[in-house]
Design a protein around this motif. Structure first.
Motif, PDB file in Angstrom:
ATOM      1  N   THR A  95       0.830  -1.202   0.000  1.00 42.25           N
ATOM      2  CA  THR A  95       0.000   0.000   0.000  1.00 42.25           C
ATOM      3  C   THR A  95       0.868   1.256   0.000  1.00 42.25           C
ATOM      4  OG1 THR A  95      -0.191   0.085   2.422  1.00 42.25           O
ATOM      5  CG2 THR A  95      -1.826  -1.231   1.230  1.00 42.25           C
ATOM      6  N   GLN A  96       0.333   2.320  -0.623  1.00 38.12           N
ATOM      7  CA  GLN A  96       1.056   3.564  -0.813  1.00 38.12           C
ATOM      8  C   GLN A  96       0.312   4.720  -0.153  1.00 38.12           C
ATOM      9  OE1 GLN A  96       4.135   3.484  -2.646  1.00 38.12           O
ATOM     10  NE2 GLN A  96       3.693   1.306  -2.296  1.00 38.12           N
ATOM     11  N   PRO A  97       1.038   5.714   0.376  1.00 36.50           N
ATOM     12  CA  PRO A  97       0.386   6.867   0.997  1.00 36.50           C
ATOM     13  C   PRO A  97      -0.490   7.612  -0.025  1.00 36.50           C
ATOM     14  CG  PRO A  97       2.738   6.826   1.515  1.00 36.50           C
ATOM     15  CD  PRO A  97       2.510   5.786   0.472  1.00 36.50           C
ATOM     16  N   GLY A  98      -1.682   7.978   0.416  1.00 34.82           N
ATOM     17  CA  GLY A  98      -2.568   8.749  -0.432  1.00 34.82           C
ATOM     18  C   GLY A  98      -3.316   7.967  -1.483  1.00 34.82           C
ATOM     19  N   VAL A  99      -3.084   6.664  -1.550  1.00 34.51           N
ATOM     20  CA  VAL A  99      -3.785   5.815  -2.523  1.00 34.51           C
ATOM     21  C   VAL A  99      -4.862   5.020  -1.787  1.00 34.51           C
ATOM     22  CG1 VAL A  99      -3.547   3.937  -4.190  1.00 34.51           C
ATOM     23  CG2 VAL A  99      -1.723   5.644  -3.964  1.00 34.51           C
ATOM     24  N   SER A 100      -6.069   4.971  -2.337  1.00 36.62           N
ATOM     25  CA  SER A 100      -7.157   4.204  -1.727  1.00 36.62           C
ATOM     26  C   SER A 100      -7.348   2.896  -2.485  1.00 36.62           C
ATOM     27  CB  SER A 100      -8.455   5.003  -1.705  1.00 36.62           C
ATOM     28  OG  SER A 100      -8.857   5.363  -3.016  1.00 36.62           O
ATOM     29  N   TYR A 101      -7.848   1.894  -1.753  1.00 34.86           N
ATOM     30  CA  TYR A 101      -7.982   0.543  -2.285  1.00 34.86           C
ATOM     31  C   TYR A 101      -9.382   0.013  -1.973  1.00 34.86           C
ATOM     32  CZ  TYR A 101      -2.895   0.914  -2.270  1.00 34.86           C
ATOM     33  OH  TYR A 101      -1.604   1.346  -2.474  1.00 34.86           O
ATOM     34  N   SER A 102      -9.934  -0.739  -2.913  1.00 33.97           N
ATOM     35  CA  SER A 102     -11.234  -1.366  -2.685  1.00 33.97           C
ATOM     36  C   SER A 102     -11.151  -2.845  -3.041  1.00 33.97           C
ATOM     37  CB  SER A 102     -12.325  -0.694  -3.524  1.00 33.97           C
ATOM     38  OG  SER A 102     -12.016  -0.773  -4.916  1.00 33.97           O
ATOM     39  N   GLU A 103     -12.118  -3.614  -2.537  1.00 39.70           N
ATOM     40  CA  GLU A 103     -12.158  -5.061  -2.748  1.00 39.70           C
ATOM     41  C   GLU A 103     -13.583  -5.457  -3.108  1.00 39.70           C
ATOM     42  OE1 GLU A 103     -10.824  -9.126  -0.359  1.00 39.70           O
ATOM     43  OE2 GLU A 103     -11.341  -7.330   0.769  1.00 39.70           O
ATOM     44  N   HIS A 104     -13.727  -6.357  -4.093  1.00 37.15           N
ATOM     45  CA  HIS A 104     -15.042  -6.701  -4.611  1.00 37.15           C
ATOM     46  C   HIS A 104     -15.161  -8.218  -4.787  1.00 37.15           C
ATOM     47  CE1 HIS A 104     -15.323  -2.408  -5.774  1.00 37.15           C
ATOM     48  NE2 HIS A 104     -14.044  -2.568  -6.049  1.00 37.15           N
ATOM     49  N   ASN A 105     -16.269  -8.782  -4.312  1.00 40.48           N
ATOM     50  CA  ASN A 105     -16.592 -10.169  -4.604  1.00 40.48           C
ATOM     51  C   ASN A 105     -17.203 -10.202  -5.996  1.00 40.48           C
ATOM     52  OD1 ASN A 105     -17.485 -12.779  -4.793  1.00 40.48           O
ATOM     53  ND2 ASN A 105     -18.766 -12.736  -2.954  1.00 40.48           N
ATOM     54  N   LEU A 106     -16.503 -10.829  -6.933  1.00 44.12           N
ATOM     55  CA  LEU A 106     -16.944 -10.801  -8.323  1.00 44.12           C
ATOM     56  C   LEU A 106     -18.151 -11.690  -8.589  1.00 44.12           C
ATOM     57  CD1 LEU A 106     -13.549 -10.760 -10.263  1.00 44.12           C
ATOM     58  CD2 LEU A 106     -15.136  -8.867  -9.870  1.00 44.12           C
ATOM     59  N   SER A 107     -18.410 -12.655  -7.719  1.00 45.12           N
ATOM     60  CA  SER A 107     -19.532 -13.573  -7.942  1.00 45.12           C
ATOM     61  C   SER A 107     -20.843 -12.970  -7.439  1.00 45.12           C
ATOM     62  CB  SER A 107     -19.276 -14.905  -7.243  1.00 45.12           C
ATOM     63  OG  SER A 107     -20.400 -15.754  -7.391  1.00 45.12           O
ATOM     64  N   LYS A 108     -21.886 -13.147  -8.223  1.00 43.20           N
ATOM     65  CA  LYS A 108     -23.230 -12.725  -7.802  1.00 43.20           C
ATOM     66  C   LYS A 108     -23.984 -13.836  -7.086  1.00 43.20           C
ATOM     67  CE  LYS A 108     -22.623  -8.737  -9.756  1.00 43.20           C
ATOM     68  NZ  LYS A 108     -22.343  -7.546  -8.912  1.00 43.20           N
ATOM     69  N   THR A 109     -23.365 -15.036  -7.010  1.00 38.35           N
ATOM     70  CA  THR A 109     -24.070 -16.182  -6.427  1.00 38.35           C
ATOM     71  C   THR A 109     -23.314 -16.857  -5.291  1.00 38.35           C
ATOM     72  OG1 THR A 109     -23.107 -17.654  -8.096  1.00 38.35           O
ATOM     73  CG2 THR A 109     -25.260 -16.680  -8.609  1.00 38.35           C
ATOM     74  N   ALA A 110     -22.003 -16.640  -5.198  1.00 39.72           N
ATOM     75  CA  ALA A 110     -21.195 -17.348  -4.206  1.00 39.72           C
ATOM     76  C   ALA A 110     -20.472 -16.360  -3.297  1.00 39.72           C
ATOM     77  CB  ALA A 110     -20.174 -18.252  -4.895  1.00 39.72           C
ATOM     78  N   SER A 111     -20.279 -16.754  -2.042  1.00 39.97           N
ATOM     79  CA  SER A 111     -19.553 -15.920  -1.088  1.00 39.97           C
ATOM     80  C   SER A 111     -18.055 -15.943  -1.393  1.00 39.97           C
ATOM     81  CB  SER A 111     -19.786 -16.415   0.338  1.00 39.97           C
ATOM     82  OG  SER A 111     -21.142 -16.294   0.700  1.00 39.97           O
ATOM     83  N   LEU A 112     -17.370 -14.930  -0.911  1.00 42.78           N
ATOM     84  CA  LEU A 112     -15.914 -14.842  -0.970  1.00 42.78           C
ATOM     85  C   LEU A 112     -15.377 -14.986   0.450  1.00 42.78           C
ATOM     86  CD1 LEU A 112     -13.133 -14.036  -2.250  1.00 42.78           C
ATOM     87  CD2 LEU A 112     -13.764 -11.653  -1.752  1.00 42.78           C
ATOM     88  N   THR A 113     -14.504 -15.962   0.666  1.00 40.14           N
ATOM     89  CA  THR A 113     -13.888 -16.164   1.978  1.00 40.14           C
ATOM     90  C   THR A 113     -12.389 -15.970   1.837  1.00 40.14           C
ATOM     91  OG1 THR A 113     -15.578 -17.798   2.561  1.00 40.14           O
ATOM     92  CG2 THR A 113     -13.588 -17.761   3.905  1.00 40.14           C
ATOM     93  N   ARG A 114     -11.843 -15.108   2.676  1.00 39.51           N
ATOM     94  CA  ARG A 114     -10.402 -14.893   2.613  1.00 39.51           C
ATOM     95  C   ARG A 114      -9.859 -14.462   3.969  1.00 39.51           C
ATOM     96  NH1 ARG A 114     -10.536 -10.350   4.446  1.00 39.51           N
ATOM     97  NH2 ARG A 114     -11.092  -8.421   3.386  1.00 39.51           N
ATOM     98  N   MET A 115      -8.563 -14.677   4.137  1.00 43.24           N
ATOM     99  CA  MET A 115      -7.849 -14.159   5.295  1.00 43.24           C
ATOM    100  C   MET A 115      -7.095 -12.916   4.859  1.00 43.24           C
ATOM    101  SD  MET A 115      -6.453 -17.466   7.348  1.00 43.24           S
ATOM    102  CE  MET A 115      -6.325 -16.463   8.818  1.00 43.24           C
ATOM    103  N   GLN A 116      -7.008 -11.945   5.770  1.00 42.55           N
ATOM    104  CA  GLN A 116      -6.251 -10.733   5.476  1.00 42.55           C
ATOM    105  C   GLN A 116      -5.306 -10.426   6.632  1.00 42.55           C
ATOM    106  OE1 GLN A 116      -7.758  -6.341   5.213  1.00 42.55           O
ATOM    107  NE2 GLN A 116      -7.749  -7.141   3.119  1.00 42.55           N
ATOM    108  N   LEU A 117      -4.043 -10.181   6.287  1.00 42.77           N
ATOM    109  CA  LEU A 117      -3.021  -9.796   7.251  1.00 42.77           C
ATOM    110  C   LEU A 117      -2.491  -8.422   6.878  1.00 42.77           C
ATOM    111  CD1 LEU A 117      -2.931 -13.048   6.950  1.00 42.77           C
ATOM    112  CD2 LEU A 117      -0.691 -12.857   8.036  1.00 42.77           C
ATOM    113  N   TRP A 118      -2.270  -7.577   7.887  1.00 41.37           N
ATOM    114  CA  TRP A 118      -1.537  -6.328   7.708  1.00 41.37           C
ATOM    115  C   TRP A 118      -0.220  -6.463   8.451  1.00 41.37           C
ATOM    116  CZ3 TRP A 118      -5.178  -1.572   8.861  1.00 41.37           C
ATOM    117  CH2 TRP A 118      -6.351  -1.681   8.098  1.00 41.37           C
TER     118      TRP A 118
END
Length: 233
Positions: A95-118
């Motif tokens: 990640t970079q200063p001043g830059v914003s980030y978004s995340e999208h589940n591309l499926s309209k029928t299935a859930s998205l499961t993920r782990m996220q670490l900072w």
């Protein structure tokens, strides 16, 4: 020393479009004793409903590691970049200063499961903005490291992340670089032991703080997937 933390002790959220479990303080969940661990700031497991999105946000100076457990996600930033990751992949965002980030589940029928670490990033280090790696089943994978060793993702911090996929009864020993590590069970149950500590059992979603040990031995009680996050600094 091994100090386990059961999954049911973690912070939780259910917003309908999002279900989450937080290992450390995050969002509405706050525990002054759990503000991260060494340079590991965040460890979340989150399920996004079909078609759901995290709206654009900026980050502190961190590397964000997303491990896709099920589904397909798209990541976009305010500079016009976008990339997709799916089941069996891990994506690292510098990640970079001043830059914003978004995340999208591309499926309209299935859930998205993920782990996220900072993970705290050294401001003097510059890495590729986006890196990806396959996490397809193998007993052991060096997922991320400071120098990108063994084709791993390269972090901007002295951290090594080990990914294990063990069959029932299989065992694996991890050598540690320093006095701290964090063990996270993704699924299955396992025994963890060290030369100085008695064996402890972890089940799906449990974690453990590891202190003052130079190696861990993991033994899978059932088919198991786990992370060992080596945090010497």
């Amino acid at each position: 020393m091994i100090t386990s933390r059961a999954a049911n002790e973690c912070g939780k959220a259910d917003y309908g479009w999002l279900q989450a479990r937080y290992s450390f303080s995050f969002g509405h969940y706050f525990d002054p004793k759990l503000l991260g661990y060494a340079s590991l700031r965040v460890l979340n497991q989150e399920v996004l409903a079909p078609g759901a999105s995290f709206q654009p946000r900026t980050y502190p100076n961190v590397d964000v590691l997303n491990i896709i457990l099920q589904g397909e996600a798209q990541y976009r930033d305010s500079e016009g970049n976008h990339t997709v990751a799916q089941t069996g992949e891990a994506l690292l965002l510098a990640t970079q200063p001043g830059v914003s980030y978004s995340e999208h589940n591309l499926s309209k029928t299935a859930s998205l499961t993920r782990m996220q670490l900072w993970l705290d990033a050294c401001p003097q280090r510059e890495n590729r903005l986006v890196q990806r790696i396959s996490t397809l089943p193998a007993p052991y994978l060096l997922l991320a490291s400071p120098e990108g060793s063994s084709a791993s993702l390269q972090l901007r911090q002295q951290v090594w992340i080990h990914h294990l996929t063990l069959a029932k009864g299989e065992r694996y020993t991890i050598q540690l670089h320093g006095p701290r590590a964090y063990l996270q069970s993704i699924h299955g149950s396992l025994q963890v032991q060290t030369p100085a500590s008695a064996a402890q059992r972890l089940v799906c979603g449990d974690g453990a703080f590891i202190g003052e040990e130079n190696h861990l031995e993991l033994v899978a009680s059932t088919p198991t997937r786990a992370l060992v996050i080596d945090l010497p600094v």
